[in-house]
Design a protein around this motif. Structure first.
Motif, PDB file in Angstrom:
ATOM      1  N   HIS A 199      -0.077   9.623   0.595  1.00  0.00           N
ATOM      2  CA  HIS A 199       0.962  10.077   0.975  1.00  0.00           C
ATOM      3  C   HIS A 199       1.007  11.415   1.640  1.00  0.00           C
ATOM      4  CE1 HIS A 199       5.540  11.380  -0.207  1.00  0.00           C
ATOM      5  NE2 HIS A 199       4.998  12.115   0.837  1.00  0.00           N
ATOM      6  N   CYS A 200       0.990  11.377   3.109  1.00  0.00           N
ATOM      7  CA  CYS A 200       0.349  12.577   3.689  1.00  0.00           C
ATOM      8  C   CYS A 200       1.045  12.758   5.200  1.00  0.00           C
ATOM      9  CB  CYS A 200      -0.979  12.591   4.030  1.00  0.00           C
ATOM     10  SG  CYS A 200      -1.686  11.103   4.535  1.00  0.00           S
ATOM     11  N   GLN A 201       1.056  13.929   5.914  1.00  0.00           N
ATOM     12  CA  GLN A 201       1.303  14.017   7.032  1.00  0.00           C
ATOM     13  C   GLN A 201       0.806  13.620   8.165  1.00  0.00           C
ATOM     14  OE1 GLN A 201       2.092  18.344   7.518  1.00  0.00           O
ATOM     15  NE2 GLN A 201       3.651  18.360   5.978  1.00  0.00           N
ATOM     16  N   VAL A 202      -0.348  13.506   8.097  1.00  0.00           N
ATOM     17  CA  VAL A 202      -1.630  12.790   9.362  1.00  0.00           C
ATOM     18  C   VAL A 202      -2.132  11.707   8.728  1.00  0.00           C
ATOM     19  CG1 VAL A 202      -1.663  15.050  10.375  1.00  0.00           C
ATOM     20  CG2 VAL A 202      -3.327  14.444   8.652  1.00  0.00           C
TER      21      VAL A 202
ATOM     22  N   ARG B  18       9.059  18.978   6.607  1.00  0.00           N
ATOM     23  CA  ARG B  18       8.014  18.317   6.994  1.00  0.00           C
ATOM     24  C   ARG B  18       8.097  16.754   6.415  1.00  0.00           C
ATOM     25  NH1 ARG B  18       3.197  22.180   4.382  1.00  0.00           N
ATOM     26  NH2 ARG B  18       3.596  23.712   5.995  1.00  0.00           N
ATOM     27  N   THR B  19       7.382  15.970   7.290  1.00  0.00           N
ATOM     28  CA  THR B  19       7.920  14.325   7.308  1.00  0.00           C
ATOM     29  C   THR B  19       6.410  14.013   6.563  1.00  0.00           C
ATOM     30  OG1 THR B  19       7.398  13.937   9.669  1.00  0.00           O
ATOM     31  CG2 THR B  19       9.552  14.097   8.883  1.00  0.00           C
ATOM     32  N   TYR B  20       6.473  13.310   5.616  1.00  0.00           N
ATOM     33  CA  TYR B  20       5.372  12.726   4.888  1.00  0.00           C
ATOM     34  C   TYR B  20       5.205  11.012   5.379  1.00  0.00           C
ATOM     35  CZ  TYR B  20       4.274  16.673   2.571  1.00  0.00           C
ATOM     36  OH  TYR B  20       3.933  18.045   2.336  1.00  0.00           O
ATOM     37  N   ARG B  21       4.086  10.809   5.499  1.00  0.00           N
ATOM     38  CA  ARG B  21       4.196   9.141   5.839  1.00  0.00           C
ATOM     39  C   ARG B  21       3.354   8.550   4.789  1.00  0.00           C
ATOM     40  NH1 ARG B  21       1.346  10.348  11.522  1.00  0.00           N
ATOM     41  NH2 ARG B  21       1.065   7.956  11.315  1.00  0.00           N
ATOM     42  N   TYR B  22       3.457   7.273   4.767  1.00  0.00           N
ATOM     43  CA  TYR B  22       2.722   6.417   3.599  1.00  0.00           C
ATOM     44  C   TYR B  22       1.577   5.659   4.173  1.00  0.00           C
ATOM     45  CZ  TYR B  22       6.870   7.614   1.381  1.00  0.00           C
ATOM     46  OH  TYR B  22       8.038   8.199   0.644  1.00  0.00           O
ATOM     47  N   PHE B  23       0.446   5.581   3.574  1.00  0.00           N
ATOM     48  CA  PHE B  23      -0.770   4.731   3.997  1.00  0.00           C
ATOM     49  C   PHE B  23      -1.220   3.938   3.052  1.00  0.00           C
ATOM     50  CE2 PHE B  23      -0.053   8.474   6.824  1.00  0.00           C
ATOM     51  CZ  PHE B  23      -0.426   7.821   8.057  1.00  0.00           C
ATOM     52  N   ALA B  24      -1.881   2.805   3.131  1.00  0.00           N
ATOM     53  CA  ALA B  24      -2.581   1.951   2.333  1.00  0.00           C
ATOM     54  C   ALA B  24      -4.055   1.627   2.743  1.00  0.00           C
ATOM     55  CB  ALA B  24      -2.004   0.869   2.146  1.00  0.00           C
ATOM     56  N   ARG B  25      -5.015   1.815   1.993  1.00  0.00           N
ATOM     57  CA  ARG B  25      -6.587   1.387   2.460  1.00  0.00           C
ATOM     58  C   ARG B  25      -6.491   0.211   1.814  1.00  0.00           C
ATOM     59  NH1 ARG B  25     -11.484   4.992   2.090  1.00  0.00           N
ATOM     60  NH2 ARG B  25     -12.725   3.568   3.402  1.00  0.00           N
ATOM     61  N   LEU B  26      -7.023  -0.674   2.895  1.00  0.00           N
ATOM     62  CA  LEU B  26      -7.238  -2.250   2.755  1.00  0.00           C
ATOM     63  C   LEU B  26      -8.968  -2.485   2.856  1.00  0.00           C
ATOM     64  CD1 LEU B  26      -4.445  -3.623   5.087  1.00  0.00           C
ATOM     65  CD2 LEU B  26      -4.284  -2.998   2.683  1.00  0.00           C
ATOM     66  N   ASP B  27      -9.115  -3.500   1.981  1.00  0.00           N
ATOM     67  CA  ASP B  27     -10.608  -4.014   2.041  1.00  0.00           C
ATOM     68  C   ASP B  27     -10.684  -5.110   3.163  1.00  0.00           C
ATOM     69  OD1 ASP B  27      -9.693  -6.333   0.914  1.00  0.00           O
ATOM     70  OD2 ASP B  27     -10.625  -5.958  -1.005  1.00  0.00           O
ATOM     71  N   SER B  28     -11.861  -5.580   3.219  1.00  0.00           N
ATOM     72  CA  SER B  28     -12.182  -6.661   4.100  1.00  0.00           C
ATOM     73  C   SER B  28     -11.215  -7.846   4.109  1.00  0.00           C
ATOM     74  CB  SER B  28     -13.567  -7.005   4.270  1.00  0.00           C
ATOM     75  OG  SER B  28     -14.066  -7.441   3.066  1.00  0.00           O
TER      76      SER B  28
ATOM     77  N   ILE C  67       5.478   2.884  -0.858  1.00  0.00           N
ATOM     78  CA  ILE C  67       4.395   2.598  -1.705  1.00  0.00           C
ATOM     79  C   ILE C  67       4.958   1.804  -2.790  1.00  0.00           C
ATOM     80  CG2 ILE C  67       2.884   3.719  -3.447  1.00  0.00           C
ATOM     81  CD1 ILE C  67       2.363   5.778  -1.285  1.00  0.00           C
ATOM     82  N   ARG C  68       4.477   0.885  -3.140  1.00  0.00           N
ATOM     83  CA  ARG C  68       4.483  -0.028  -4.232  1.00  0.00           C
ATOM     84  C   ARG C  68       3.495  -0.240  -5.012  1.00  0.00           C
ATOM     85  NH1 ARG C  68       9.273  -4.382  -2.785  1.00  0.00           N
ATOM     86  NH2 ARG C  68      10.558  -2.860  -1.779  1.00  0.00           N
ATOM     87  N   PRO C  69       3.295   0.318  -6.328  1.00  0.00           N
ATOM     88  CA  PRO C  69       2.289  -0.001  -7.059  1.00  0.00           C
ATOM     89  C   PRO C  69       1.597  -1.362  -7.571  1.00  0.00           C
ATOM     90  CG  PRO C  69       3.516   1.866  -8.167  1.00  0.00           C
ATOM     91  CD  PRO C  69       4.314   1.083  -6.839  1.00  0.00           C
ATOM     92  N   HIS C  70       2.727  -2.168  -7.558  1.00  0.00           N
ATOM     93  CA  HIS C  70       2.115  -3.578  -7.732  1.00  0.00           C
ATOM     94  C   HIS C  70       1.596  -4.360  -6.554  1.00  0.00           C
ATOM     95  CE1 HIS C  70       6.399  -4.243  -6.050  1.00  0.00           C
ATOM     96  NE2 HIS C  70       5.681  -5.401  -5.418  1.00  0.00           N
TER      97      HIS C  70
END
Length: 77
Positions: free
Chosen positions: A31-34, A12-22, A47-50
């Motif tokens: 970190h999810c598949q969809v 299963r391939t996992y993808r990385y996403f970031a949620r951005l504000d305005s 993903i980089r925590p900094h």
């Protein structure tokens, strides 16, 4: 025997996403598949925590075109 089958099964391939504000600052990672539901999620290459509470570097974003090219090259090889 099940272990041997699992070695050859497609992963299963996992993808990385970031949620951005305005202001384009990173609020969260996922970190999810969809793609996640809701507004503000963009696909990133890692993903980089900094990056939290900082503007997301433009080099971190994946465009849909790049992702399709990777998929195509993986299938061709």
């Amino acid at each position: 025997m099940q272990f041997l089958w699992s070695l050859f099964a497609p992963r299963r391939t996992y993808r990385y996403f970031a949620r951005l504000d305005s202001a384009e600052r990173c609020l969260a990672f996922k970190h999810c598949q969809v793609p996640p539901m809701g507004d503000g999620w963009v696909e990133i290459n890692e993903i980089r925590p900094h990056w939290l509470h900082q503007p997301l570097p433009t080099s971190a974003r994946l465009s849909p075109r790049i992702r399709r090219l990777r998929l195509h090259s993986a299938l061709a090889g």
